[in-house]
Design an enzyme around this catalytic site. Structure first.
Site, mmCIF file in Angstrom:
data_model
loop_
_atom_site.group_PDB
_atom_site.id
_atom_site.type_symbol
_atom_site.label_atom_id
_atom_site.label_comp_id
_atom_site.label_asym_id
_atom_site.label_seq_id
_atom_site.Cartn_x
_atom_site.Cartn_y
_atom_site.Cartn_z
ATOM 1 N N GLY A 2 2.911 -33.032 -73.327
ATOM 2 C CA GLY A 2 3.030 -33.188 -75.034
ATOM 3 C C GLY A 2 1.967 -33.177 -75.649
ATOM 4 C CB CYS A 3 1.153 -32.665 -79.303
ATOM 5 S SG CYS A 3 2.554 -33.435 -80.067
ATOM 6 C CE1 TYR A 4 0.837 -38.232 -82.212
ATOM 7 C CE2 TYR A 4 3.350 -37.915 -81.843
ATOM 8 C CZ TYR A 4 2.186 -38.233 -82.629
ATOM 9 O OH TYR A 4 2.409 -38.043 -83.957
#
Lengths: 353, 353, 353, 353
Positions: B155-157
Site C-alpha cells: 500500500g501507499c502508506y
C-alpha cells in the site's frame, strides 16, 4: 537508453525559470541529446538539482554564468529560456559562432521591429535578424524550421489560439474581422517570480481576467492569424488566470462566411488538416477537451462546436502552457532542426490524474 | 523505441481506477512490455482512451470482461488494479495457468488470514496462497520477488512509512514500542469513486485526519516494521487527507535507544543503506522533502532531523502515492520478476511545477 | 442580536445542497428571520449540523420530510433550494395557503412553458403560474418583487451576465445580434452530488469548457437580455469549469453601435446606473475584478474595457455563484418581499484571502 | 446596525498583511467598534480597499504612517498586526498614553527575554513589559485579560495545540515528557509576502514539513503547555505546509498515565471543561474535524480518539489560522478587555463549502 546515432550537445540560457526546468525534464528522457551547459547569472555555481529537486539523480550539472564563447564551444544548439530582452543581445555572437538557437522568449517572434518596441517599451536590439528568424509553429512552418539558424518559439496563448483557428483561416471560412479568443492559463504562465498576486493565497480559489485592454501576446497572435488568413485579422483576446499550476484553454469563436457549412464538414476539415500532425489531436464531435488531458505532454487537443446551430463556429483548444506552449514545442523544433524524429523525447502520455 | 530483447505481454485486471490508468501511463513508455488485455466489468467494450483522454494516441485497446482463461492465454504477467476481494478469487486459476501476478490490492499483503479478515470484515477467500505471496517492497525483498509467482504490491502508506523507518529498525536503533507516523495523502489515494467527501468542493481547501481510530493500512505497516525489527512493533498511525491530487508525506518519529548517536551518524547510516537503491533518495541534512519533487516519479525521498537535539529521530518521507505507492512500484516489481533492468520505464523525472 | 420588529419564520425545501447550506449560513446572521423548517427526503431526522459542521452551535434544527401543510403552517416565506421539477409540483398548494415563495430552482425562470420543456425534457407541471412568477433580479425588477407571491430566483450565470450587459442594453448601445459571454464557474455550481467529474482528482488543476453546444442557462439569459433590450438578442455563451470551490467570472463582449462612445462615457453610464444599487460595484477604469473579492458576499463587481481602442466593449463581471448567484440573491429578494432593509443580513465583507 | 452603548475606536498598526485585512473584515460587522486608524509605512495614503477589494464599500479609510501620538489620540485600543520586532519598540509610548494593546505579533508571547532572543536572533527591546503582558488565550487566562493593558495574542500553532492538550494537562493525565504535535497549516500562515516557495505553482498540489529541527512557535507552545501542566513539558512539534489558503489542523498524541481511563471518560472531561467556552467545540466520539468547518470562524473544533484501544490518547484540533489563530482571537480578547459580550462580532458561521 540513448539510441544509436550522434548525440547532440545543447545549452540552456536562463535555466532557473519554469521553461528551463521543463526543458531539463523533457531532455532527461531524450535519447539523442545531452545538456552540456545551463546558465544563470543569479545561481551560478549551484547544482540544478538544488533548485529543482525533481531533477535529483538526473543531472550532475551546475548553473554557470552565461558566456557566448563557452556556449558556442560546448553546444550544437542553444535554448533561450530567458525573459525578453536577453536573447536579442547575445544572438549575433552565437549565430556567428555557428550555433543554432531556439529562443523561447518573445525577442524574435514579431517580424516588425516597430511593433515589437511598441509592446515592449524599448527599441529592438537586433532588428537585422528579425527577417531571418523562423516562427517556430511546426504545424505552420515545418519546412522553414528545418533549415533555420534561429527559431522563435511561439508563446503559449499564440500556440493554443493559432492551432485552433488554423484550418478555418487557411480555408477562408470565417469573418476575420470578428474573431474572439477567451483564454485561461495556469499560474505557471506567469513564471517563477516572487510576486504577491501569484501566491497560493492570492491566486488560489480565484479566477480573474487580466491584460484585458491589451496583452503582449495579442500582436503575435494577430500576426500569425494574418499569415494563415493571408489577410490582416482583428481579434478580441481576453486572457484569464485560473487557479491551477499548468494548463491553458482557449475558447475561440468566429462567424462562418458560409452558414450552410455543417459542423460535420468542419470536423472533417479539422481531422484532415491535422491527420499527419503528431501533436494535434482533434477530439470527436461533442467533446470538451480538458487541460489535465495534456498535463506534461506536448499535445494540443481541439474540439469543435456550433452553438445552437447558429452561424458561429466554436473551437476549444487545450495545451500545457509549459510543454506545447513552451518547452515541449522547443524540443519539437530542435528535433526538426537536428533532423531527428519529430516526436523523439516527446511521446510520454500526460499525467492524469 | 522498444529496445532489443523479448517483449512481454501484460494484462491489467480492473483498469478503470487511478492505479489502472497510472499503469497504462507508465507502461506506454516501457520498451519491453506491451499491454495486451485490460479488463473492466462496467466499461467492457469502451476504448481506454475514452475514459482516460491522456491516453489518446497511446493505446488502441478497449476494456474487456475479466476472464482468467483469456488472461492466461494472452499475458505473461497480470496486474490486479482492483479493490480488495477480487484478486483472491481469480488467483488460483491464474497461477495454475502459469501466469505471474503483481497484485496492487490488499488481498495478499497480510500473511495472517485471521488478521486480514478482522480488518476487511470477511473471511479470506484464498488463505492457502498467503504464505507463498511475496511482499513486494523491493528494498526489503528483492531476491524473493525475482522468483515469485505472486507479488503483493504494498500500500501507499506502508511504502512511505516502511522505507522511512527501515534503517532504524534493521539496526535496532529505536524503541519499537513508541513509533509514530503522521501521514498526509492526496485525494487520489481514495480512488476514482463518486463520493461526496472527495468532491473538489468538499476536499478542496480543507485538511482533516481520518481513520484515526484504526486504518486498514496499519496492520500491513506493523507487519512490515515487525519484519524489519525482527520483533513486534507498536505504531501510532494517523492518516490525513490533503487538498491535492497526488502525493504522500509521512512524518515519522522514534525514540533513540542510544541518544549519543548523532544526526550525522544517522545520516550516514541512511545514505549507506540506500546507496544502491535506485528509487530511494536520501536528501542532505537540513532538507524537507516535498511531494511535488516526486510527482509522477517512482521515487521515495527521505530526510532526517533530530528536533531540538533531543533523543527523538524524525524521518520525513515523500512518495507519489500512485507511483512508488502503487503502480510504479508494481512496474518495478514486474521488472525484477521479468529480469529486466529494475529502472526500465521508470526513469522519467517528476513533473515540477 | 435580533433587531426590533417582527420576526419572520422561513422554511427551506431541499436543504441538503450547497444553496441550502448557504441559505442557512446567511440567515444565521439575519436579525429578523428564523428558519423554522428545513426539509429533505433523504436526510429526514438528521440534525442539519451533522451534515454541515460549520453550522454546529448555530442551528438546533433537523431535516424533516417536505410537507406543504406543515410549511404553510410554520412559515411566512419558503425557499426552494431543490433541483428543477420539485418546486413546480408543490407550488399551487403553498401559494393557496398564503405562503410566499422564493424559488432558487429553474422551474419558474422562463415565462414560456414550451421553451422550458424543450430545455428540461418534460412538460412544465404548473404553466398557469409562469405569468405570475416574478423574475427575481432586483436590479431589474425590484418593484414587482416587492408584491410578488412567487419569485423565480435567477441562475448564477444569468445573474453575472445580465448585470454586466444591463446598462448597455437598456440604452441600446450595442449590436444585440452579436453578444458573447464566456464564463467560468467554481465547482460548487455543479451542486453537492457524488459525480466523478467533480472529484478533486478530476476537477482539480484542470480547466475545461462544458455545455458548449447549449447550456440550460442560455434561454434564461437570452430572455432576460431580451427584456433589457426590448428586443430579441443572440448570445454565444460558453461556460467553463474552473478548479475552485466558489466564484464565477463572466467576460462579456459586444460591438458598439456608436464607436465614438468613449470608454470614459461607458464608465460613467455604468457608475450612474448602479449608483444606488447596494450590491453592484463598478470598479475604476483599468481594473479586473477577481472572484475572491466577492467570496461569501452578495456582490457583483464589474469593470469595463475597450480592447485596443477598437469598437468592442468588454465587461468583466464577478459574483459568488452561491451568494449573489443563488442564496444571497434569494435573501435579498426575501428582504424586498418582507419590506425589510434590502441589505439586512447581507452586509458582511467577502472572505479574503 | 451598531447596537446601543459606547462605540470604541480602535487602530491597527501594520494593516497590509493577512491578519490586518482579517481584523478589518471581522470588525466591519462588529456593532460596537469603529476602526479609526490603520497604518502602513509602505502603503501610506492608499485606501485600504485598493489593496483589499473585498473591503470596497465597507471602509472609507486610507493607510497612514504609524505614529504613536496619533494612535493614542484616536484610539481606545490598538492591534499590532506587524511582524515581530515592531510592537516592542512602540509599546512603552503607547501604554504610557493610556492606550490598551492587543499584539498579534510574537514580541510579548514569551515571558523569558533570553528565550525570546535565542529564537529571534536579537535582544528583546522591551523586556520590562514581559512580566506585565498577559498571554491572550481566553480559555486559559480570561480573568487576567480583562484587566490587561497589554495582551500578547497567541500564535496559530500554539492556539491549536494548547487548546487540544489543555484538559489533559490540567488534570495531569498524560506523560508530559512525550508529547507529540504534528500540525498542518494553510499558506496564509506564511503571510502576504512575495516569496517563491509560497507561489501557487510551488505550494499548490504539494505537501511538505518545514522547520522540523525547530520552529519559532515551539518555545511558545512549550511555555503554555508548561503552565497548564504546572511542570516543564517536552514536545516533538512538526509543522507542515498544506496546499490551501486557510486552515490549521493539529494532531496531538500523548501517553496516558492511567491506561484504564476510557475514551468515554476523556470525552466527558473535554466536554465538561469546554462546556461554557463559546469558541471551543468538542465533536462527538468518532469524529474527525475538518478545517473547512471553521473557515472564517473563530472556533476551535476538537475530537478525541484512542487508536487501537492502546494507551495513547489522540486529539485532533482544527482552527482557521487567521481567525481563532490570529485576528478572531484578537477581537475576542478585545471584547473581554472592553467588557463587551465575548462573542460580539464573532458569531457568523464558517463558510462552507
Amino acid at each position: 537508453m540513448k539510441a544509436t546515432g550522434q548525440t547532440f550537445r545543447v545549452g540552456i540560457v536562463g535555466g532557473t525559470g519554469y521553461t528551463g526546468v521543463e526543458l531539463l525534464r523533457l531532455l532527461a528522457s531524450h535519447p539523442r541529446v545531452t545538456v552540456s551547459v545551463i546558465t544563470s547569472r543569479t545561481e551560478a555555481g549551484q547544482p540544478v538539482s538544488d533548485l529543482f529537486p525533481n531533477l535529483r539523480g538526473h543531472y550532475d550539472l551546475a548553473f554557470t554564468d552565461p558566456d557566448p564563447a563557452t556556449l558556442a564551444a560546448q553546444c550544437d544548439l542553444v535554448f533561450f529560456a530567458t525573459p525578453h530582452n536577453v536573447a536579442m543581445r547575445m544572438m549575433p555572437e552565437l549565430l556567428a559562432a555557428g550555433v543554432r538557437v531556439v529562443d523561447l522568449s518573445a525577442d524574435f517572434r514579431l517580424t516588425d521591429a516597430e511593433l515589437w518596441s511598441r509592446w515592449y517599451g524599448e527599441p529592438h536590439a537586433c532588428p537585422e535578424l528579425l527577417a531571418e528568424a523562423v516562427y517556430g509553429l511546426p504545424e505552420m512552418n515545418r519546412a522553414k524550421i528545418r533549415d533555420a539558424r534561429l527559431v522563435a518559439n511561439p508563446g503559449c496563448y499564440p500556440t493554443a489560439v493559432q492551432l485552433g483557428f488554423l484550418p478555418l483561416l487557411e480555408q477562408s471560412l470565417v469573418d476575420v474581422q470578428r474573431l474572439n479568443a477567451f483564454a485561461a492559463s495556469g499560474v505557471s504562465g506567469a513564471g517563477r517570480q516572487a510576486r504577491i498576486p501569484n501566491l497560493l493565497t492570492e491566486a488560489g480559489d480565484n479566477f480573474k481576467a487580466y491584460g484585458a485592454s491589451g496583452h503582449r501576446h495579442l500582436p503575435e497572435i494577430e500576426q500569425g492569424l494574418g499569415w494563415l488568413a493571408s489577410d490582416p485579422v482583428r481579434l478580441t483576446f481576453v486572457p484569464h488566470l485560473a487557479p491551477m499550476i499548468r494548463g491553458m484553454q482557449a475558447t475561440l469563436t468566429a462567424e462562418l462566411v458560409d452558414p450552410t457549412l455543417s459542423l460535420e464538414d468542419l470536423q472533417t476539415l479539422f481531422e484532415d488538416r491535422f491527420a499527419s500532425e503528431p501533436f494535434v489531436d482533434v477530439l470527436p464531435l461533442g467533446s470538451h477537451p480538458e487541460t489535465r488531458s495534456v498535463r506534461g505532454a506536448n499535445v494540443c487537443r481541439l474540439s469543435l462546436h456550433r452553438p445552437q446551430g447558429r452561424d458561429v463556429v466554436l473551437v476549444l483548444s487545450v495545451i500545457d502552457n509549459l510543454v506545447k506552449g513552451a518547452s515541449g514545442q522547443a524540443v519539437q523544433n530542435m528535433n526538426i532542426m537536428l533532423d531527428l524524429p519529430e516526436t523523439m523525447g516527446l511521446d510520454a502520455p500526460a499525467l492524469l490524474p
